[in-house]
Write a protein that holds these residues in place. Structure first.
Motif, PDB file in Angstrom:
ATOM      1  N   MET A   1      -6.644  -1.947  -4.579  1.00 57.71           N
ATOM      2  CA  MET A   1      -5.531  -1.591  -5.721  1.00 57.71           C
ATOM      3  C   MET A   1      -4.519  -2.653  -5.659  1.00 57.71           C
ATOM      4  SD  MET A   1      -4.496   0.575  -7.772  1.00 57.71           S
ATOM      5  CE  MET A   1      -2.783   1.089  -8.666  1.00 57.71           C
ATOM      6  N   LEU A   2      -4.040  -2.994  -4.329  1.00 56.05           N
ATOM      7  CA  LEU A   2      -3.038  -4.163  -4.350  1.00 56.05           C
ATOM      8  C   LEU A   2      -3.507  -5.345  -4.922  1.00 56.05           C
ATOM      9  CD1 LEU A   2      -0.520  -5.362  -2.965  1.00 56.05           C
ATOM     10  CD2 LEU A   2      -1.856  -6.017  -1.084  1.00 56.05           C
ATOM     11  N   ALA A   3      -4.564  -6.009  -4.688  1.00 55.82           N
ATOM     12  CA  ALA A   3      -4.942  -7.237  -5.294  1.00 55.82           C
ATOM     13  C   ALA A   3      -5.200  -7.229  -6.528  1.00 55.82           C
ATOM     14  CB  ALA A   3      -6.287  -7.939  -4.328  1.00 55.82           C
ATOM     15  N   LEU A   4      -6.007  -6.283  -7.138  1.00 55.19           N
ATOM     16  CA  LEU A   4      -6.614  -6.131  -8.396  1.00 55.19           C
ATOM     17  C   LEU A   4      -5.291  -5.598  -9.414  1.00 55.19           C
ATOM     18  CD1 LEU A   4     -10.325  -5.037  -7.947  1.00 55.19           C
ATOM     19  CD2 LEU A   4      -9.488  -7.199  -8.548  1.00 55.19           C
ATOM     20  N   GLY A   5      -4.908  -4.567  -8.840  1.00 57.63           N
ATOM     21  CA  GLY A   5      -3.818  -3.680  -9.741  1.00 57.63           C
ATOM     22  C   GLY A   5      -2.278  -4.416  -9.734  1.00 57.63           C
ATOM     23  N   ILE A   6      -1.770  -4.719  -8.630  1.00 61.59           N
ATOM     24  CA  ILE A   6      -0.419  -5.021  -8.370  1.00 61.59           C
ATOM     25  C   ILE A   6      -0.579  -6.719  -8.414  1.00 61.59           C
ATOM     26  CG2 ILE A   6       1.412  -5.128  -6.707  1.00 61.59           C
ATOM     27  CD1 ILE A   6       0.655  -2.382  -5.748  1.00 61.59           C
ATOM     28  N   LEU A   7      -1.206  -7.409  -7.826  1.00 65.53           N
ATOM     29  CA  LEU A   7      -0.975  -8.550  -7.749  1.00 65.53           C
ATOM     30  C   LEU A   7      -1.927  -9.245  -9.139  1.00 65.53           C
ATOM     31  CD1 LEU A   7      -1.927  -9.529  -4.351  1.00 65.53           C
ATOM     32  CD2 LEU A   7       0.411  -9.636  -5.225  1.00 65.53           C
ATOM     33  N   TRP A   9      -5.088  -9.903  -9.538  1.00 65.15           N
ATOM     34  CA  TRP A   9      -6.116 -10.964  -9.158  1.00 65.15           C
ATOM     35  C   TRP A   9      -7.331 -10.950  -9.451  1.00 65.15           C
ATOM     36  CZ3 TRP A   9      -5.494 -11.897  -3.026  1.00 65.15           C
ATOM     37  CH2 TRP A   9      -4.250 -12.580  -2.711  1.00 65.15           C
ATOM     38  N   SER A  10      -8.298 -11.671 -10.080  1.00 61.58           N
ATOM     39  CA  SER A  10      -9.462 -11.417 -10.483  1.00 61.58           C
ATOM     40  C   SER A  10     -10.278 -11.156  -9.133  1.00 61.58           C
ATOM     41  CB  SER A  10     -10.193 -12.690 -10.981  1.00 61.58           C
ATOM     42  OG  SER A  10     -10.170 -13.658 -10.072  1.00 61.58           O
ATOM     43  N   PRO A  11     -11.397 -10.197  -9.406  1.00 59.98           N
ATOM     44  CA  PRO A  11     -12.161 -10.018  -8.332  1.00 59.98           C
ATOM     45  C   PRO A  11     -12.840 -11.347  -7.389  1.00 59.98           C
ATOM     46  CG  PRO A  11     -12.975  -8.704 -10.127  1.00 59.98           C
ATOM     47  CD  PRO A  11     -11.921  -9.739 -10.547  1.00 59.98           C
ATOM     48  N   GLU A  12     -12.891 -12.444  -8.245  1.00 63.16           N
ATOM     49  CA  GLU A  12     -13.344 -13.749  -7.409  1.00 63.16           C
ATOM     50  C   GLU A  12     -12.098 -14.272  -6.639  1.00 63.16           C
ATOM     51  OE1 GLU A  12     -14.479 -18.257  -8.478  1.00 63.16           O
ATOM     52  OE2 GLU A  12     -14.568 -16.924 -10.130  1.00 63.16           O
ATOM     53  N   SER A  13     -10.686 -14.029  -7.170  1.00 58.95           N
ATOM     54  CA  SER A  13      -9.765 -14.649  -6.317  1.00 58.95           C
ATOM     55  C   SER A  13      -9.510 -13.598  -5.026  1.00 58.95           C
ATOM     56  CB  SER A  13      -8.429 -14.354  -7.094  1.00 58.95           C
ATOM     57  OG  SER A  13      -8.718 -15.641  -8.019  1.00 58.95           O
ATOM     58  N   PHE A  14      -9.939 -12.175  -5.303  1.00 55.14           N
ATOM     59  CA  PHE A  14      -9.831 -11.358  -4.150  1.00 55.14           C
ATOM     60  C   PHE A  14     -10.720 -11.804  -3.196  1.00 55.14           C
ATOM     61  CE2 PHE A  14     -11.564  -7.343  -2.242  1.00 55.14           C
ATOM     62  CZ  PHE A  14     -10.271  -7.171  -1.418  1.00 55.14           C
ATOM     63  N   TRP A  15     -11.951 -11.702  -3.502  1.00 58.48           N
ATOM     64  CA  TRP A  15     -13.125 -12.187  -2.392  1.00 58.48           C
ATOM     65  C   TRP A  15     -13.002 -13.272  -1.690  1.00 58.48           C
ATOM     66  CZ3 TRP A  15     -14.984  -8.041  -0.509  1.00 58.48           C
ATOM     67  CH2 TRP A  15     -15.282  -6.944  -1.077  1.00 58.48           C
ATOM     68  N   GLU A  21      -4.007 -14.303   3.590  1.00 54.66           N
ATOM     69  CA  GLU A  21      -3.413 -14.722   1.975  1.00 54.66           C
ATOM     70  C   GLU A  21      -3.220 -13.224   1.481  1.00 54.66           C
ATOM     71  OE1 GLU A  21      -5.781 -18.820   0.910  1.00 54.66           O
ATOM     72  OE2 GLU A  21      -6.913 -16.907   0.909  1.00 54.66           O
ATOM     73  N   LEU A  22      -3.869 -12.464   1.810  1.00 51.79           N
ATOM     74  CA  LEU A  22      -3.726 -10.992   1.305  1.00 51.79           C
ATOM     75  C   LEU A  22      -2.364 -10.444   1.919  1.00 51.79           C
ATOM     76  CD1 LEU A  22      -4.339  -8.854  -0.809  1.00 51.79           C
ATOM     77  CD2 LEU A  22      -5.974  -8.042   0.873  1.00 51.79           C
ATOM     78  N   MET A  23      -2.105 -10.497   2.945  1.00 51.89           N
ATOM     79  CA  MET A  23      -0.898 -10.115   3.613  1.00 51.89           C
ATOM     80  C   MET A  23       0.360 -10.948   3.335  1.00 51.89           C
ATOM     81  SD  MET A  23      -1.517  -7.480   5.160  1.00 51.89           S
ATOM     82  CE  MET A  23       0.060  -7.159   5.649  1.00 51.89           C
ATOM     83  N   ALA A  24       0.239 -12.225   3.135  1.00 49.14           N
ATOM     84  CA  ALA A  24       1.126 -13.170   2.590  1.00 49.14           C
ATOM     85  C   ALA A  24       1.656 -12.741   1.205  1.00 49.14           C
ATOM     86  CB  ALA A  24       0.838 -14.623   2.779  1.00 49.14           C
ATOM     87  N   ALA A  25       0.714 -12.442   0.316  1.00 48.44           N
ATOM     88  CA  ALA A  25       1.085 -11.958  -0.988  1.00 48.44           C
ATOM     89  C   ALA A  25       1.828 -10.687  -0.818  1.00 48.44           C
ATOM     90  CB  ALA A  25      -0.131 -11.898  -1.898  1.00 48.44           C
ATOM     91  N   TRP A  26       1.340  -9.642  -0.135  1.00 55.58           N
ATOM     92  CA  TRP A  26       2.103  -8.283   0.024  1.00 55.58           C
ATOM     93  C   TRP A  26       3.423  -8.654   0.691  1.00 55.58           C
ATOM     94  CZ3 TRP A  26       2.136  -3.869  -1.486  1.00 55.58           C
ATOM     95  CH2 TRP A  26       3.088  -2.724  -0.816  1.00 55.58           C
ATOM     96  N   GLU A  27       3.608  -9.419   1.535  1.00 57.37           N
ATOM     97  CA  GLU A  27       4.946  -9.602   2.027  1.00 57.37           C
ATOM     98  C   GLU A  27       5.923 -10.282   1.133  1.00 57.37           C
ATOM     99  OE1 GLU A  27       4.125 -11.831   5.735  1.00 57.37           O
ATOM    100  OE2 GLU A  27       3.724 -10.099   6.960  1.00 57.37           O
TER     101      GLU A  27
END
Length: 53
Positions: A1-7, A9-15, A21-27
């Motif tokens: 939900m975070l990467a695709l919905g809030i950020l 990001w495309s599925p490719e970017s997420f994977w 990197e994911l935690m840095a985006a969340w922070e």
């Protein structure tokens, strides 16, 4: 939900992203920790990984 919905990001970017990197985006969204200045060792390491020319 975070990467695709809030950020949005495309599925490719997420994977392709690392957990760090994911935690840095969340922070960043949360106004979390501030980045620290780069040190000379950091610059040397980056120059080795990404040489010019």
């Amino acid at each position: 939900m975070l990467a695709l919905g809030i950020l949005r990001w495309s599925p490719e970017s997420f994977w392709r992203a690392t957990p760090r990197e994911l935690m840095a985006a969340w922070e960043g969204l949360q106004g979390g920790r501030k980045s620290e200045p780069a040190l000379s060792d950091d610059l040397s390491r980056l120059m080795e990984v990404f040489p010019d020319g």
